[in-house]
Design a protein around this motif. Structure first.
Motif, PDB file in Angstrom:
ATOM      1  N   UNK A  53       0.920  -1.287  -0.019  1.00 33.55           N
ATOM      2  CA  UNK A  53      -0.103   0.104  -0.077  1.00 33.55           C
ATOM      3  C   UNK A  53       0.997   1.147   0.009  1.00 33.55           C
ATOM      4  N   UNK A 100       2.341   1.801  -3.599  1.00 29.93           N
ATOM      5  CA  UNK A 100       1.343   2.247  -4.533  1.00 29.93           C
ATOM      6  C   UNK A 100       0.686   3.530  -4.457  1.00 29.93           C
ATOM      7  N   UNK A 104      -9.247   4.083  -1.567  1.00 28.67           N
ATOM      8  CA  UNK A 104      -7.684   4.295  -1.732  1.00 28.67           C
ATOM      9  C   UNK A 104      -7.105   3.101  -0.827  1.00 28.67           C
ATOM     10  N   UNK A 147      -7.547  -0.345  -3.545  1.00 31.14           N
ATOM     11  CA  UNK A 147      -6.914  -0.144  -4.843  1.00 31.14           C
ATOM     12  C   UNK A 147      -5.657  -0.533  -4.788  1.00 31.14           C
ATOM     13  N   UNK A 148      -4.956  -0.020  -3.784  1.00 32.28           N
ATOM     14  CA  UNK A 148      -3.613  -0.317  -3.700  1.00 32.28           C
ATOM     15  C   UNK A 148      -2.865  -1.362  -2.927  1.00 32.28           C
ATOM     16  N   UNK A 149      -3.856  -2.297  -2.801  1.00 32.32           N
ATOM     17  CA  UNK A 149      -3.196  -3.682  -2.383  1.00 32.32           C
ATOM     18  C   UNK A 149      -3.375  -4.641  -3.456  1.00 32.32           C
ATOM     19  N   UNK A 180     -12.731   0.093  -8.023  1.00 31.09           N
ATOM     20  CA  UNK A 180     -12.531   0.488  -9.347  1.00 31.09           C
ATOM     21  C   UNK A 180     -13.741   1.014 -10.103  1.00 31.09           C
TER      22      UNK A 180
END
Lengths: 375, 396
Positions: free
Chosen positions: A352, A355, B132, B135-137, B278
């Motif tokens: 995380x 990203x 947030x 989406x970032x994992x 998404x």
């Protein structure tokens, strides 16, 4: 002569003071309690937070076992996250099976990467061109020899032993530096007037984009050895990089194509009128504008690539996620109710941070260049 | 006047190698030769390698018995089934999880996307945090989390957690009652079909009347009434009934009911959560893309809030939302192949995994698997092209 028909004989009563538009109360009225529905939603949201935050706080901090704790503490009835497990296995999560006395080598690679990357990301830092060449060309080669060894009397360490965050970072960095130029070339090929080149590029892009990464990695893992001449083996690490790079370059090509199509025809024609040939036209006129347009898309692709590195376990590489999973499954001395959960949460936090950092940086660049698609 | 004619007949003198046409041809020949050479080289190598390993090629293995177990199958499956049946089982499992994921992710994604635009501070912040984080994992990490850290950490069968409605959850998955319709239930389906036909006709008639007389008709409420009324009427009149067979704990496991294996639950759940983030971003972007002036113009035309949304905002937002939404659906379908990592028997797991290992027909198995995904993709882009052509802005 003036003919005055009406003369006010008493003062107008004062109007009420205007509703406050600043301050905490006004803010709450506007943002939390504007309508009855809003009030209900606010109350529901607060209830949700009250329901979820105390257990989360307890798990992560309150009841968690700190980095210096013991496994007995982790096994207690109401223990939270077992950070002691992470602290104890940190070495494996970062380096995998890399020889312990040789771990200074990845450390140098990490440090060098940071030293080269940070000035590259700061817009005001000087020597951008030199810096970029060092980071994109010199750094990967240097890192490879430093990590693999075999030169300058360094001990040879086969890629099978590399693992953890090291592998995740290497594959992403190499994947990013290779897939970007490849994607640009594919995008140019797709826009080309020459039918054979266009067909080849379109076919490649569409085929790769149609299938999941997992099947491409399967292919790299099972079929690449078949494709090579007899007796020639392809390193697992190389297989992973080939698979990830080919996959990302197809997506990159589509993003770049979007940028190319956003450039007005006049720019192409003006460049031609100046007598520039195809490559000069692209390099000096078209690509700088086109790439600026699609920075968000490019960074999104980098983020996807970084996340997709977690799939390289298919070719047998132990990236960060696979390293965590391996320890979760095999570290019997750390077995407790929350060990696996803690391990996955740790990996999730690492992914995380990277990203989220990338996406924030892209937003900053977008604002700076002011090229975001404002609708 | 005696100016020299600059006619087209006097073609500019260019040296042979600087002529763009000739250059183009040369480039293409070079690319073609390299490509063909590369393919010939690969095919030659592959043939030599296969010959050295004494492997045969061909698709005849599809008609041999598979002899392995598949833990979750919609079709009747036994060890004696053929490989082509294994292919179908895998394909159906992929489609099943993709379908469920798409439905759930759409609902969740639209909710969160709209919540992100809410003027309510808490609601919009909660939605932002969700998007947030998720989406970032990496999806694979999320699947591992749901499967190994959540579902596999559930209590054993004996200590199953009871959920409402006779459902149970334990290490082996979720057990829910199985609905068993009786013979008369067919009438209910007929009733439903008639009701849908009726609704379509009603909409048509209402639109005609609106255009002719300007009078509105409450289509939505009437449609709901027709759907439930007609179906319910058929249900009551035909005397159909649905009985629920609850799962019952026996000595070692639950008997009866509908068992959802943990692999399926984890995959469907993970895909939904991940894709919804998404979709939420897509929806937010689509709604924000509609210019404020459109709302104001609709207001000045005297449209009410509902009509403004229904007639002005949503159609324009959908034009922006639908294409990326479709590609999210395709992504979800492709991502369902990650089920292989947690043991859900979908296409990649069954066919490019187990079947490939047993038969050794690597090229055939991977080619078939890729072909299936290629078909999904082509189908999606065909639909998309059709849709884009239909909703394209018609300008002067």
């Amino acid at each position: 002569m003036t003919d005055i028909g009406f003369v006010r004989s008493e003062l107008v009563t004062a109007r009420p003071a205007p509703v406050r538009t600043t301050g905490a109360i006004a803010w709450a009225q506007k943002n939390l309690f504007a309508t009855p529905l809003d009030t209900v939603l606010t109350i529901l949201g607060l209830l949700f937070l009250a329901w979820i935050i105390p257990p989360l706080y307890g798990f992560f901090f309150g009841n968690a076992v700190g980095p210096n704790g013991t496994v007995e503490q982790c096994r207690m009835e109401n223990a939270g996250a077992c950070w002691a497990y992470i602290a104890a296995e940190m070495e494996f999560f970062i380096y995998g099976f890399y020889d312990i006395p040789e771990q200074w080598r990845p450390n140098i690679v990490f440090a060098l990467g940071a030293i080269l990357l940070v000035p590259l990301l700061i817009p005001k830092a000087p020597f951008k061109r030199t810096n970029a060449v060092l980071f994109i060309v010199v750094y990967p080669i240097l890192s490879y020899f430093l990590l693999a060894g075999g030169v300058f009397g360094l001990k040879v360490i086969p890629t099978e032993k590399w693992g953890g965050l090291l592998v995740t970072l290497i594959i992403s960095v190499i994947g990013i530096t290779l897939s970007f130029p490849l994607g640009v070339i594919l995008a140019l090929g797709r826009q080309s007037q020459l039918p054979i080149i266009k067909t080849v590029c379109v076919g490649f892009i569409e085929l790769i984009r149609a299938v999941p990464l997992i099947t491409i990695l399967f292919m790299a893992s099972i079929m690449l050895p078949l494709f090579m001449p007899q007796g020639m083996t392809v390193d697992k690490f190389l297989r992973a990089i080939v698979g990830v790079t080919l996959f990302t370059s197809a997506y990159m090509a589509e993003v770049v194509r979007g940028g190319l199509q956003a450039i007005p025809r006049g720019q192409y024609e003006a460049a031609s009128a100046l007598g520039l040939g195809y490559w000069k036209r692209m390099w000096f006129i078209i690509l700088p504008q086109a790439l600026k347009h699609v920075i968000p898309g490019i960074v999104n692709n980098f983020i996807s690539l970084f996340k997709d590195t977690s799939l390289v376990y298919i070719v047998g590489m132990k990236d960060l996620l696979e390293a965590v999973k391996t320890k979760n499954d095999t570290a019997l001395e750390w077995q407790s109710a929350n060990t696996a959960t803690t391990g996955y949460i740790f990996a999730a936090m690492v992914f995380w941070v990277f990203c989220f950092g990338m996406s924030r940086y892209s937003m900053y660049m977008e604002r700076r260049l002011n090229t975001g698609y404002k609708r | 006047m005696t100016t020299r004619e600059m006619g087209h007949d006097a073609a500019p003198r260019v040296s042979f190698f600087n002529d763009p046409v000739i250059r183009g041809i040369i480039y293409q020949i070079v690319v073609a030769v390299i490509l063909v050479g590369f393919i010939v080289w690969i095919v030659g190598n592959t043939a030599a390698n296969l010959a050295a390993q004494n492997k045969t090629t061909g698709f005849d293995f599809l008609w041999k018995t598979a002899g392995f177990d598949i833990s979750f199958s919609l079709l009747p499956w036994s060890r004696g089934s053929y490989y082509w049946e294994a292919f179908l089982v895998g394909l159906l499992n992929t489609l099943l999880v993709a379908f469920i994921g798409i439905v759930c992710a759409t609902v969740l994604g639209f909710t969160i996307g709209i919540a992100r635009l809410s003027s309510n501070f808490i609601v919009s912040r909660l939605a932002t945090v969700y998007v947030e984080i998720i989406r970032n994992i990496p999806l694979l990490l999320q699947l591992f989390f749901w499967y190994f850290a959540v579902l596999k950490a559930m209590p054993a069968v004996r200590e199953s957690i009871a959920l409402p409605l006779d459902s149970f959850i334990n290490q082996r998955g979720i057990f829910v009652p199985r609905p068993i319709p009786d013979e008369q239930f067919g009438f209910v389906w007929i009733g439903l079909a008639l009701a849908i036909l009726g609704v379509v006709a009603l909409r048509h008639w209402a639109k005609k009347r609106l255009e002719a007389t300007g009078q509105r008709f409450p289509v939505f409420l009437t449609s709901l009434a027709i759907l439930f009324g007609v179906t319910g009427l058929f249900f009551v009149v035909s005397g159909a009934s649905v009985t629920f067979e609850p799962p019952v704990l026996e000595r070692f496991n639950f008997k009866g009911g509908l068992a959802l294996p943990p692999e399926f639950v984890a995959l469907a759940f993970g895909l939904t959560i991940y894709t919804a983030a998404f979709i939420a971003e897509t929806v937010r972007g689509g709604i924000q893309s509609v210019n404020r002036g459109q709302t104001e113009a609709a207001q000045s035309l005297g449209l009410k809030e509902n009509d403004r949304l229904r007639l002005v905002i949503v159609p324009q937002a959908m034009r922006v939302i639908i294409p990326p939404l479709t590609s999210q659906y395709l992504n979800l379908t492709k991502n369902s192949s990650l089920g292989a990592a947690i043991g859900y028997p979908e296409l990649v797991n069954v066919f490019a995994g187990t079947a490939l290992n047993q038969t050794g027909r690597a090229i055939e198995c991977i080619a078939i698997t890729m072909l299936v995904y290629l078909c999904f993709s082509l189908l999606t882009s065909a639909i998309m092209n059709w849709y884009n052509a239909r909703v394209k802005l018609v300008e002067r």
